[in-house]
Design an enzyme around this catalytic site. Sequence first.
Site, mmCIF file in Angstrom:
data_model
loop_
_atom_site.group_PDB
_atom_site.id
_atom_site.type_symbol
_atom_site.label_atom_id
_atom_site.label_comp_id
_atom_site.label_asym_id
_atom_site.label_seq_id
_atom_site.Cartn_x
_atom_site.Cartn_y
_atom_site.Cartn_z
ATOM 1 N N ASP A 179 0.893 -1.310 -0.012
ATOM 2 C CA ASP A 179 -0.034 -0.075 -0.001
ATOM 3 C C ASP A 179 0.898 1.169 0.099
ATOM 4 O OD1 ASP A 179 -2.208 -1.695 0.208
ATOM 5 O OD2 ASP A 179 -3.099 -1.064 1.974
ATOM 6 N N HIS A 198 3.576 -2.112 3.914
ATOM 7 C CA HIS A 198 3.456 -0.959 3.511
ATOM 8 C C HIS A 198 4.687 -0.175 3.034
ATOM 9 C CE1 HIS A 198 -0.511 -1.043 5.697
ATOM 10 N NE2 HIS A 198 -0.875 -0.089 4.998
#
Length: 186
Positions: free
Chosen positions: A6, A154
Amino acid sequence: IYLTFDEGYEMGYSGQILDVLKENDVKATFFVTGHFLKSQPDLVKRMAEEGHIVGNHSSTHPSFANISREKMAEELQTFENYLRENFGYASRFFRFPAGEYTESALQLVQSLGFVSVFWSTAYDDWDTNKIRGKDYATEKVMSRLHSGAVILLHAVSQDNADALGEIIDKARAEGYEFRSLEQIKF
């Protein structure tokens, strides 16, 4: 197993992650926001050029559990239009910001032609105040691997960037193979 990242904003680790993926011939999916598209066009272009999937993570990263269907559609379409107009790229994969959704949101996303992609393993790597080192990141990911795992990482995490090569090596040593989301039958 499937690697997904992400990307809401850049902390300087995306290039390192892309380098490691390229060195190891691994394709990943990067779910990026509209802010990331606009602020990091060179990284987005590189992702696509190197064969990674650039996925839709919404234009402004709102909670899809708390906005109207009209706003949801606007979030998806604003992102998609910008991606097509500026990169000549279309995405069919979508990830809900913070994983927050409703049944109505799932239906809307599908009706607009997107595949919602969740994950089967993740940890609190999004918190940039929690720097625990590459060994911690490696252990967290490796302890949760399973056949078909969709790993959420992430790209704001230095720990993940530093651990990625070791995670790939160890996963392969355990017999896992990295695949693209395009290889899943939805």
